[in-house]
Each structure stands twice: as structure tokens, then as C-alpha cells.
Design an enzyme around this catalytic site. Structure first.
Site, PDB file in Angstrom:
ATOM      1  N   SER A 139      56.201  43.228  95.724  1.00  0.00           N
ATOM      2  CA  SER A 139      55.989  41.862  95.265  1.00  0.00           C
ATOM      3  C   SER A 139      56.843  41.474  94.073  1.00  0.00           C
ATOM      4  CB  SER A 139      54.514  41.653  94.911  1.00  0.00           C
ATOM      5  OG  SER A 139      54.116  42.557  93.895  1.00  0.00           O
ATOM      6  N   ASP A 163      49.913  36.500  86.372  1.00  0.00           N
ATOM      7  CA  ASP A 163      48.594  36.569  86.993  1.00  0.00           C
ATOM      8  C   ASP A 163      47.858  37.880  86.705  1.00  0.00           C
ATOM      9  OD1 ASP A 163      50.076  38.329  88.477  1.00  0.00           O
ATOM     10  OD2 ASP A 163      49.859  37.289  90.390  1.00  0.00           O
ATOM     11  N   HIS A 190      51.764  40.485  87.625  1.00  0.00           N
ATOM     12  CA  HIS A 190      53.174  40.107  87.771  1.00  0.00           C
ATOM     13  C   HIS A 190      53.586  39.325  86.531  1.00  0.00           C
ATOM     14  CE1 HIS A 190      51.513  40.399  91.899  1.00  0.00           C
ATOM     15  NE2 HIS A 190      52.630  41.065  92.117  1.00  0.00           N
TER      16      HIS A 190
END
Length: 353
Positions: free
Chosen positions: A41, A323, A326
Site C-alpha cells: 500500500s 490514517d 500510512h
């Protein structure tokens, strides 16, 4: 240790490998013709769509699959070398001659079977390994250039075990296996003609709001002087040290290539040590998007970013963490600059030798 249900967009410990390359069409003079990126991610640009707004709110004004409020390190690198932002490899109707992104959110370096044999397959959010991403790249190779001369290769490997409440001794035992997967991947890419390869290390996950919330301790000795969890940062540093030794060995063996270690750890630790110096007046250990005002770190798994009940800070550029797991676009931009021009990649990406 608790057994949390981690957000599906988890990508705390990174692995992606990108090829900044003229190797696709070797008749050209050396310059960056294309970038091919692999990972999780921290580099996925849309192969997995994890959430809606406010993801993507700052730059794209819409969610794109990126786990941030805007661009990622890979986006800033593409812009700096004059290439378009990398399309996800699963995009339909795209021309990939100038690059593609094979990264999948929640991907691992090791194969599904490794986790299945340890009773951890149920914790895998996607079945995408480093090897499977490279196989996708190899299938794409014939369409990239008339030459056939191109053409391999974690991160969530550790999270899978940590969030399943496995011991840190078990997690540490994965490190040599992850290193072998990375080494094999780099060698496979070199065998296809790759010349310029960048391999990033892990972030200091002990400074991440999610980890600080889930694994907080009443023992002040468990924390560093800047408030990060010591044992998780030590683990990330161990991974990075091992990885640098692997890269050094590969560079010596394949002396005609440029294999760079790219440092996520040092700049992120600097942000946490002195956030206001870098403009992070909102702080380094609090999440911008999530459960604002909930607990010390703005993290509550019942109110994760983009879910009902969550909130977003007024100015994401003043936060390091987007968040809880990240980083914000601003933090990624600063890290990318350190990779491009130094000192967080040696040699830096813009330096030829």
C-alpha cells in the site's frame, strides 16, 4: 498482546522495488524511459481500491486507490524524472511502455503457502506476493518494446504475524526468508537486463499511531525519548540492516548495475523527533484521518479513516501520519526528495554513479 482486526489498507512495513530503466529498449542512450514498481500500500496506485474520500482529497480530489491524502513517493519520483504517474497494472486500455505499477495493497514478499502452513492465511487480505507481481510484469514484457531483452523479484509478511498475536521471536524468524525473496527478485530482474533498481527499507513502525494505540505500554522504558515503541523500531532497524547487507552483496556481484537502498526509516524518525522543523505542526504521532480526539493518537479501529464516524484534520500537510498506518502526501514528498537528491538513497536516484 491483543489480536486486533487491522484496517484492510494496512501497509506499515514496506517493500517495493522499482526499476528506473532504459533496459526495455536497450538501443537508447541511458536515461529513465520507464518505471516499474512492485509492493504494497505504500506504492499501490490503484490495483486495490480500499476506500473513498477523504483518501485522495489533497491532489487528485478523488480516491484513486492510493493510501494517502494525495501522492505517494513513487508519484513524486515519476514526476521528477519526467514520466507520467504510473498506471496500475490492472488498468484497462493503458499503454505501459513508460511504466506500470504492480503493487497491491496488503501484498507480501512471501507466497501464500508460507502463511498457510503457519495458520495465518486467513489474515491475508489479498493473495498477492512479490513473486506473483513479477510474474505479471514478465507477462507484460513482450508488449513493452520490440526487443525481448527486458525482464524480478516484504512488509505485510511481518504485520500478518504481529496482528495475529504471534511472538516477536517468530516474526524475527521471517526476516531471512523475506531477504531471500528480495534477493531472488532482484537477481531475476537483473537476469532480464535491469540496470537501475531501488529497494526501500521499512518505516519506523514503532512511531506509527496505530501501533502506539494497539500496543501501548504502561512501562516508560518501552518507549524511546520521542515517544515511539522501542521494540518495533528496533525490529524495523534490524530488517533494514539485513537488507542493506543483501543489497551490498548484490551490488558487488553485479557491478554493472545500480542497486540502491532507499531509506524510509531515517527521515520518518527525524519527522517524529522534530516535527515543527518540517512544518508538521499537527504532530508526528497522531493520525490526521480517523477518530479525531479519540485517545492520544486519534486512532480507533471502530472509526478508521473513510468509515462512518471518522473525521479528517483541517490541513493534512501539518501531519506526518495520514490514517495511522500510512503517511501524508507532504511526508512522502519530503522522503521522495531525499531519495532523488540525497541523503536518503546512496547514490541518490538523480546521481548516475
Amino acid at each position: 498482546m491483543a489480536s486486533p482486526s487491522a484496517p484492510p489498507s494496512m501497509g506499515l512495513s514496506t517493500f517495493f522495488l522499482l526499476i528506473l530503466s532504459s533496459f526495455v529498449c536497450p538501443s537508447r542512450s541511458l536515461h529513465y524511459d520507464a518505471i516499474f514498481s512492485f509492493g504494497d500500500s505504500l506504492s499501490d496506485t490503484g490495483n486495490v481500491r480500499v476506500a473513498g474520500l477523504p483518501y485522495g482529497m489533497t491532489f487528485f480530489r478523488r480516491p484513486t486507490g492510493r493510501c494517502s491524502n494525495g501522492r505517494l513517493v513513487i508519484d513524486f519520483i515519476a514526476e521528477a524524472v519526467g514520466l507520467p504517474l504510473l498506471p496500475p497494472s490492472t488498468a484497462k486500455g493503458k499503454n505501459f511502455r513508460r511504466g506500470a505499477n504492480f503493487a497491491y495493497t496488503a501484498a507480501t514478499a512471501l507466497e501464500f503457502g508460507f502463511f498457510d502452513r503457519r495458520g495465518l492465511s486467513g489474515k491475508l487480505w489479498v493473495n498477492s506476493s512479490l513473486s506473483s507481481q513479477v510474474r505479471s510484469f514478465e507477462k507484460m514484457m513482450p508488449s513493452l518494446c520490440s526487443s525481448t531483452q527486458v525482464g524480478e523479484f516484504g512488509g505485510n509478511d511481518y504485520n500478518t504475524a504481529i496482528f495475529a498475536s504471534r511472538s516477536m521471536a517468530e516474526v524475527n524468524s521471517y526476516v531471512p526468508k523475506v531477504m531471500r525473496a528480495i534477493k531472488f527478485g532482484v537477481q531475476r530482474l537483473i537476469g532480464h537486463g535491469a540496470i537501475d533498481i531501488v529497494v526501500p527499507g521499512m518505516l519506523p513502525i514503532g512511531c506509527f499511531p496505530l501501533y502506539l494505540t494497539l500496543y501501548g505500554s504502561s512501562n516508560k522504558n518501552d518507549y524511546t525519548d520521542i515517544g515511539c515503541l522501542r521494540n518495533y523500531n528496533d525490529f524495523a532497524a534490524h530488517h533494514n540492516s539485513f537488507l542493506q547487507r543483501v543489497i551490498y552483496g548484490l551490488q558487488r556481484k553485479y557491478s554493472w548495475t545500480r542497486i540502491r537502498y532507499a531509506d524510509y526509516y531515517s527521515p520518518t524518525l527525524r519527522f517524529a523527533s522534530n516535527p515543527t522543523k518540517y512544518g508538521f505542526t499537527g504532530g508526528a504521532l497522531k493520525a490526521c484521518c480517523g477518530a479525531g480526539g479519540s485517545g492520544k493518537y486519534n486512532v480507533n479501529l471502530g472509526k478508521v479513516c473513510a468509515k462512518r464516524g471518522s473525521s479528517v484534520c483541517k490541513d493534512p500537510s501539518t501531519y506526518v501520519s495520514w490514517d495511522g498506518s500510512h503517511l501524508t502526501e507532504t511526508a512522502y514528498n519530503l522522503i521522495a526528495d531525499g531519495w532523488l537528491r540525497g541523503p536518503y538513497a546512496k547514490p541518490s536516484i538523480m546521481q548516475w554513479s
